[in-house]
Design an enzyme around this catalytic site. Structure first.
Site, PDB file in Angstrom:
ATOM      1  N   GLY A 165       4.387  11.505  -1.477  1.00 12.59           N
ATOM      2  CA  GLY A 165       5.176  12.127  -2.542  1.00 12.59           C
ATOM      3  C   GLY A 165       6.017  11.178  -3.382  1.00 12.59           C
ATOM      4  N   GLY A 199       4.834   8.429  -4.511  1.00 10.73           N
ATOM      5  CA  GLY A 199       3.882   7.600  -5.254  1.00 10.73           C
ATOM      6  C   GLY A 199       3.773   8.012  -6.711  1.00 10.73           C
ATOM      7  N   TYR A 200       2.881   7.303  -7.407  1.00  8.69           N
ATOM      8  CA  TYR A 200       2.750   7.455  -8.850  1.00  8.69           C
ATOM      9  C   TYR A 200       2.391   8.894  -9.260  1.00  8.69           C
ATOM     10  CZ  TYR A 200       1.194   6.782 -13.584  1.00  8.69           C
ATOM     11  OH  TYR A 200       1.050   6.909 -14.938  1.00  8.69           O
ATOM     12  N   GLY A 214       1.974  11.323  -6.878  1.00 10.41           N
ATOM     13  CA  GLY A 214       2.634  12.190  -5.903  1.00 10.41           C
ATOM     14  C   GLY A 214       3.943  12.760  -6.415  1.00 10.41           C
ATOM     15  N   ARG A 253       8.352   8.754   5.552  1.00 11.40           N
ATOM     16  CA  ARG A 253       7.839   7.850   6.585  1.00 11.40           C
ATOM     17  C   ARG A 253       8.915   6.866   7.011  1.00 11.40           C
ATOM     18  NH1 ARG A 253       4.175   4.307   4.927  1.00 11.40           N
ATOM     19  NH2 ARG A 253       4.746   4.484   2.731  1.00 11.40           N
ATOM     20  N   LYS A 286     -13.595   7.975  -0.736  1.00 10.24           N
ATOM     21  CA  LYS A 286     -13.186   9.365  -0.997  1.00 10.24           C
ATOM     22  C   LYS A 286     -14.237  10.330  -0.435  1.00 10.24           C
ATOM     23  CE  LYS A 286      -9.927   8.562  -4.768  1.00 10.24           C
ATOM     24  NZ  LYS A 286      -9.563   8.654  -6.179  1.00 10.24           N
ATOM     25  N   HIS A 292     -15.270   0.554 -12.912  1.00  7.19           N
ATOM     26  CA  HIS A 292     -14.837   1.920 -13.252  1.00  7.19           C
ATOM     27  C   HIS A 292     -14.862   2.116 -14.774  1.00  7.19           C
ATOM     28  CE1 HIS A 292     -12.519   2.553  -9.197  1.00  7.19           C
ATOM     29  NE2 HIS A 292     -13.779   2.230  -9.027  1.00  7.19           N
TER      30      HIS A 292
HETATM   31  N1  LIG Z   1      -7.458   9.216 -12.739  1.00  6.70           N
HETATM   32  C1  LIG Z   1      -6.728   8.144 -12.887  1.00  6.70           C
HETATM   33  O1  LIG Z   1      -6.619   7.579 -13.988  1.00  6.70           O
HETATM   34  C2  LIG Z   1      -5.978   7.622 -11.695  1.00  6.70           C
HETATM   35  C3  LIG Z   1      -5.016   6.629 -11.882  1.00  6.70           C
HETATM   36  C4  LIG Z   1      -4.285   6.222 -10.774  1.00  6.70           C
HETATM   37  C5  LIG Z   1      -4.529   6.771  -9.507  1.00  6.70           C
HETATM   38  N2  LIG Z   1      -5.494   7.722  -9.373  1.00  6.70           N
HETATM   39  C6  LIG Z   1      -5.761   8.309  -8.033  1.00  6.70           C
HETATM   40  O2  LIG Z   1      -4.590   8.982  -7.613  1.00  6.70           O
HETATM   41  C7  LIG Z   1      -4.440   8.862  -6.186  1.00  6.70           C
HETATM   42  C8  LIG Z   1      -3.037   8.364  -5.854  1.00  6.70           C
HETATM   43  O3  LIG Z   1      -2.842   7.067  -6.420  1.00  6.70           O
HETATM   44  P1  LIG Z   1      -1.398   6.539  -6.814  1.00  6.70           P
HETATM   45  O4  LIG Z   1      -1.577   5.429  -7.796  1.00  6.70           O
HETATM   46  O5  LIG Z   1      -0.531   7.684  -7.197  1.00  6.70           O
HETATM   47  O6  LIG Z   1      -0.928   5.915  -5.447  1.00  6.70           O
HETATM   48  P2  LIG Z   1       0.345   4.988  -5.154  1.00  6.70           P
HETATM   49  O7  LIG Z   1       1.486   5.359  -6.008  1.00  6.70           O
HETATM   50  O8  LIG Z   1      -0.078   3.551  -5.161  1.00  6.70           O
HETATM   51  O9  LIG Z   1       0.647   5.369  -3.620  1.00  6.70           O
HETATM   52  C9  LIG Z   1       0.809   6.711  -3.250  1.00  6.70           C
HETATM   53  C10 LIG Z   1       1.419   6.816  -1.867  1.00  6.70           C
HETATM   54  O10 LIG Z   1       0.530   6.386  -0.852  1.00  6.70           O
HETATM   55  C11 LIG Z   1       1.299   6.221   0.322  1.00  6.70           C
HETATM   56  N3  LIG Z   1       0.883   5.030   1.053  1.00  6.70           N
HETATM   57  C12 LIG Z   1       0.493   3.834   0.568  1.00  6.70           C
HETATM   58  N4  LIG Z   1       0.241   2.993   1.582  1.00  6.70           N
HETATM   59  C13 LIG Z   1       0.501   3.666   2.737  1.00  6.70           C
HETATM   60  C14 LIG Z   1       0.430   3.347   4.103  1.00  6.70           C
HETATM   61  N5  LIG Z   1       0.043   2.132   4.531  1.00  6.70           N
HETATM   62  N6  LIG Z   1       0.753   4.308   5.006  1.00  6.70           N
HETATM   63  C15 LIG Z   1       1.138   5.524   4.603  1.00  6.70           C
HETATM   64  N7  LIG Z   1       1.230   5.883   3.311  1.00  6.70           N
HETATM   65  C16 LIG Z   1       0.920   4.965   2.398  1.00  6.70           C
HETATM   66  C17 LIG Z   1       2.763   6.083  -0.095  1.00  6.70           C
HETATM   67  O11 LIG Z   1       3.410   7.284   0.284  1.00  6.70           O
HETATM   68  P3  LIG Z   1       4.981   7.463   0.559  1.00  6.70           P
HETATM   69  O12 LIG Z   1       5.476   8.328  -0.554  1.00  6.70           O
HETATM   70  O13 LIG Z   1       5.043   8.128   1.883  1.00  6.70           O
HETATM   71  O14 LIG Z   1       5.583   6.095   0.569  1.00  6.70           O
HETATM   72  C18 LIG Z   1       2.649   5.971  -1.609  1.00  6.70           C
HETATM   73  O15 LIG Z   1       3.764   6.442  -2.297  1.00  6.70           O
HETATM   74  C19 LIG Z   1      -5.575   7.958  -5.699  1.00  6.70           C
HETATM   75  O16 LIG Z   1      -6.616   8.742  -5.169  1.00  6.70           O
HETATM   76  C20 LIG Z   1      -6.037   7.259  -6.963  1.00  6.70           C
HETATM   77  O17 LIG Z   1      -7.405   6.878  -6.918  1.00  6.70           O
HETATM   78  C21 LIG Z   1      -6.203   8.168 -10.441  1.00  6.70           C
END
Ligand SMILES: NC(=O)c1ccc[n+]([C@@H]2O[C@H](COP(=O)([O-])OP(=O)(O)OC[C@H]3O[C@@H](n4cnc5c(N)ncnc54)[C@H](OP(=O)(O)O)[C@@H]3O)[C@@H](O)[C@H]2O)c1
Length: 317
Positions: free
Chosen positions: A16, A18-19, A21, A40, A143, A275
């Site tokens: 939650g 995260g970006y 989240g 966590r 995935k 990608h």
């Molecule tokens: N469509 C698009 O353009 C696009 C762009 C970016 C991302 N995405 C997708 O969106 C999804 C989320 O990506 P995001 O960029 O939002 O992710 P992010 O901000 O890099 O990370 C999200 C969360 O993952 C958890 N995490 C990371 N490492 C961990 C570990 N070792 N153990 C437990 N938790 C961990 C953390 O949760 P905590 O909050 O608990 O710390 C972190 O806040 C992915 O599936 C990605 O492929 C899509």
């Protein structure tokens, strides 16, 4: 609890802070769902994460402590709720831990109470990417591995395919290695006419939360395809030119040369080029019609006033 929110599922968001989240937490709170956010212990001295969690708490979220190193703690956390949404990291130049979710799937299976699980997807539909290029295919393969575990455990699911996040792909007019609009020159992929889908991240949050209690989205893939945001790169550039009042010099790169640019790049760069190639040359976001087990979010939820890209781009002027 307010009367209109009674009967709404309890939702746990894992990842939650995260970006994407944090947008999903925000949408869950604003749509009136009892919102639980995983906290966590490993965040340790990360004061930014802690303060964000406390901010969620101020807004009404319940923080639940659990760790991926302690399966039982995850089981206890998911037992508290009806719906689990994972937004686990999956962008190589930030952090990529998609397969960690297998532990979460295991916890959901053991808990046995979860009515819906949304794994961390929110991008290109991995089920359509069996042909994807190395090394970027790792995103889709992992995935799919998570999907396989979910379906083998018979956990009810919704997969959200959110296409291109606008702040990553539209703000920079789809240029790599920058997040800002180019000032003078823009590189077009091929003829620049391939249709792409850009989605404001807050809208991803809104649509995602809309699906969780909806029987129409059970065990389905939901595509976010807001019709006015289905644009070619050229159309996006034109919107920016109209807003900024300045024409950009356009050059074009062939698919072959674009792929060749991978050479010498680091791993994250190579993943990115793969990608981009699928999106901007092959048209992997738009070169198919939706099938029977698939729904489109803006059709399901016409009440959502999604952000159009000219409106989105204004902040970059
Ligand atoms: N469509 C698009 O353009 C696009 C762009 C970016 C991302 N995405 C997708 O969106 C999804 C989320 O990506 P995001 O960029 O939002 O992710 P992010 O901000 O890099 O990370 C999200 C969360 O993952 C958890 N995490 C990371 N490492 C961990 C570990 N070792 N153990 C437990 N938790 C961990 C953390 O949760 P905590 O909050 O608990 O710390 C972190 O806040 C992915 O599936 C990605 O492929 C899509």
């Amino acid at each position: 609890m307010r009367k209109e929110n009674m009967g709404k599922s309890k939702v746990l968001i894992v990842g939650g802070t995260g970006y994407i989240g944090k947008r999903i937490v925000k949408a869950s709170l604003s749509q009136g769902y009892p919102t639980y956010v995983l906290k966590r212990p490993e965040i340790g001295l990360d004061i930014e994460k802690l303060q964000l969690l406390l901010e969620f708490k101020k807004q009404g979220a319940i923080l639940v402590e659990a760790s991926f190193s302690d399966l039982q703690s995850l089981v206890e956390a998911v037992k508290l709720v009806d719906v689990v949404i994972s937004t686990m990291s999956g962008v190589h130049f930030r952090s990529h831990n998609i397969l960690l979710q297998l532990k979460l799937v295991e916890a959901i299976k053991l808990a046995g109470n979860v009515k819906r699980f949304l794994p961390s997807e929110f991008g290109i539909d991995p089920a359509r990417m069996g042909h994807a290029l190395e090394p970027g295919r790792v995103t889709f393969d992992e995935k799919m591995e998570v999907r396989k575990a979910i379906e083998a455990a018979k956990i009810p699911f919704t997969y959200v395919s959110a296409n291109c996040f606008a702040s990553y792909f539209a703000a920079n007019l789809s240029q790599m290695a920058t997040l800002l609009p180019p000032k003078d020159k823009v590189l077009l992929y091929g003829d620049g006419n391939t249709k792409v889908i850009y989605v404001d991240e807050d809208d991803v949050g809104t649509y995602t939360i809309k699906t969780i209690d909806d029987p129409r989205t059970l065990n389905k893939t939901i595509y976010i395809r807001p019709p006015e945001n289905i644009l070619s790169q050229r159309e996006l550039v034109e919107k920016w030119e109209n807003l900024s009042g300045k024409k950009l010099e356009k050059t074009s790169i062939s698919g072959k040369d674009f792929l060749a640019s991978m050479e010498g790049m680091d791993y994250a760069g190579q993943v990115g080029v793969g990608h981009f190639y699928h999106i901007f040359y092959e048209g992997c976001l738009t070169n198919f019609e939706l099938g029977e087990d698939e729904e489109e979010a803006s059709k399901l939820y016409p009440e959502v006033k999604y952000t159009r890209m000219d409106e989105f781009l204004k902040i970059y002027l």
